[in-house]
Scaffold this active site. Structure first.
Site, PDB file in Angstrom:
ATOM      1  N   LYS A  49      40.513  50.016  36.904  1.00 36.79           N
ATOM      2  CA  LYS A  49      39.732  49.829  35.565  1.00 36.79           C
ATOM      3  C   LYS A  49      38.192  50.344  35.945  1.00 36.79           C
ATOM      4  O   LYS A  49      37.618  50.707  34.431  1.00 36.79           O
ATOM      5  CB  LYS A  49      39.209  47.866  36.353  1.00 36.79           C
ATOM      6  CG  LYS A  49      39.635  47.406  36.743  1.00 36.79           C
ATOM      7  CD  LYS A  49      38.975  45.552  37.746  1.00 36.79           C
ATOM      8  CE  LYS A  49      40.040  44.695  37.631  1.00 36.79           C
ATOM      9  NZ  LYS A  49      39.665  43.860  38.781  1.00 36.79           N
ATOM     10  N   GLN A  52      35.630  42.470  43.548  1.00 39.56           N
ATOM     11  CA  GLN A  52      37.474  42.589  43.267  1.00 39.56           C
ATOM     12  C   GLN A  52      37.405  41.241  44.580  1.00 39.56           C
ATOM     13  O   GLN A  52      37.415  42.134  45.758  1.00 39.56           O
ATOM     14  CB  GLN A  52      38.122  43.554  43.844  1.00 39.56           C
ATOM     15  CG  GLN A  52      39.575  43.606  43.400  1.00 39.56           C
ATOM     16  CD  GLN A  52      40.215  43.555  42.136  1.00 39.56           C
ATOM     17  OE1 GLN A  52      39.477  43.124  41.034  1.00 39.56           O
ATOM     18  NE2 GLN A  52      41.715  43.052  42.181  1.00 39.56           N
ATOM     19  N   ASP A  87      33.590  38.708  34.687  1.00 39.40           N
ATOM     20  CA  ASP A  87      34.478  38.157  35.120  1.00 39.40           C
ATOM     21  C   ASP A  87      35.072  36.819  34.695  1.00 39.40           C
ATOM     22  O   ASP A  87      35.674  36.178  34.885  1.00 39.40           O
ATOM     23  CB  ASP A  87      35.133  38.084  36.709  1.00 39.40           C
ATOM     24  CG  ASP A  87      36.159  39.169  37.858  1.00 39.40           C
ATOM     25  OD1 ASP A  87      36.958  39.141  36.681  1.00 39.40           O
ATOM     26  OD2 ASP A  87      35.640  40.064  38.731  1.00 39.40           O
TER      27      ASP A  87
HETATM   28  N1  GUN Z   1      41.673  39.521  42.509  1.00 39.43           N
HETATM   29  C1  GUN Z   1      42.989  39.381  41.019  1.00 39.43           C
HETATM   30  N2  GUN Z   1      42.637  38.932  39.857  1.00 39.43           N
HETATM   31  C2  GUN Z   1      40.621  39.160  39.723  1.00 39.43           C
HETATM   32  C3  GUN Z   1      39.799  39.029  39.018  1.00 39.43           C
HETATM   33  O1  GUN Z   1      40.650  38.702  37.687  1.00 39.43           O
HETATM   34  N3  GUN Z   1      38.447  39.120  39.034  1.00 39.43           N
HETATM   35  C4  GUN Z   1      38.561  39.353  39.974  1.00 39.43           C
HETATM   36  N4  GUN Z   1      37.204  40.064  40.679  1.00 39.43           N
HETATM   37  N5  GUN Z   1      39.552  39.323  41.368  1.00 39.43           N
HETATM   38  C5  GUN Z   1      40.275  39.590  40.960  1.00 39.43           C
END
Ligand code: GUN
Length: 309
Positions: free
Chosen positions: A52, A96, A119
């Protein structure tokens, strides 16, 4: 032959659009910024977050990775989030998941400013999505993976309106928001889950089948209506040879890569089920790449909305 929906190509298209928008904003002295918070040492999470942050750099966004130790407390995380909420150079905050068990995840996600919640996990954004506030001032930031599912369908020219979309899985991150987005696109939507009775009789009605269960190869060929569009959201790593054979017997290319790496990825859809579909997203290379592309798009949108642009 089923049509393969190329997530890598669609993600590249979206990223190019985001990069163009970022340079337009740069001309106005604005640089969208993302803070990615990675707690502890979960290998998979680390790979995702690094990816990311790298994509931010590729597209011209500012980003920083914040890495509190595994032992961080909820209170310390709340302080960190409050700091990020207050920072002028940060437009998007991504924490995350999963977090260590001792951290109160709900409390933390609720503490992220809805305006910076790239998110789309905050209840305010979930509410805006449900209410159909998808554009304009104070509209929803939509969870990235389901937003990516819609982009794949639209950019592949697959009709949604009037179609029966069946979503298998009801998670807050994928299933529920995917169902809501499909509804706003005028699909007739059915949500199935672990307690659904006679699941195959329902999935077989789907013109668009979205598999977001988190179980390798769960959707078998007899669960798919011939010609349906199958969107596979699952990413499951397989390391067991017997399990590999169950899914990929006869696939020499996969076997070679499995032998070399000791693992391979399989979605929630059994590879044999793709042959029944009219179109499908492969794993890897389907929905996965869209998640990061939509995160970038959300960060730029958050930057604009926060400035009333
Ligand atoms: N863990 C698995 N998928 C995601 C996501 O789309 N965003 C975040 N922040 N954590 C994740």
């Amino acid at each position: 032959m089923s049509r393969v929906l190329d997530g890598v190509a669609i993600a590249a298209e979206i990223k190019a659009e985001v990069a163009a928008e970022v340079s337009q904003l740069a001309a106005q002295g604005i640089r969208p910024g993302l803070a990615a918070v990675l707690v502890g040492n979960v290998a998979a999470s680390e790979i995702y977050v690094r990816s990311k942050v790298k994509t931010c750099a590729d597209l011209g966004l500012y980003s920083e990775m914040i890495t509190p130790p595994e032992t961080v407390t909820t209170e310390e995380m709340l302080t960190l989030v409050a700091d990020l909420n207050a920072r002028e150079d940060i437009d998007g905050i991504l924490i995350q998941l999963p977090l260590p068990g001792h951290v109160d995840t709900k409390r933390l996600l609720d503490a992220v400013s809805p305006e910076k919640d790239v998110d789309g996990f905050h209840p305010v954004n979930a509410g805006r999505l449900q209410a159909g506030r998808l554009s304009g001032k104070s509209s929803a930031l939509v969870p990235c993976t389901p937003a990516g599912v819609i982009e794949i369908l639209k950019r592949s020219g697959i009709a949604i309106a009037g179609q029966h979309a069946v979503v298998v899985g009801r998670s807050d991150i994928v299933g529920k928001p995917a169902a809501m987005l499909l509804l706003h696109q005028n699909a007739t939507v059915t949500i199935c889950h672990s307690k659904t009775q006679d699941l195959p009789s329902i999935t077989r009605q789907a013109d668009i089948l979205v598999a977001a269960i988190g179980r390798a190869g769960f959707i078998t060929p007899e669960m798919v209506k011939p010609g349906a569009t199958v969107i596979d959201v699952g990413i499951n790593r397989i390391t067991d040879r017997a399990e590999f054979e169950k899914f990929f017997a006869g696939d020499e290319k996969r076997a070679e890569s499995f032998s070399k790496r000791g693992s391979t990825l399989v979605g929630d859809v059994h590879p044999q089920a793709f042959a029944v579909a009219g179109a499908y997203t492969p794993v890897p290379g389907g929905v996965g790449p869209l998640t990061i592309a939509m995160l970038m798009a959300n960060t730029v949108r958050a930057a604009r909305m926060r400035r009333g642009l």
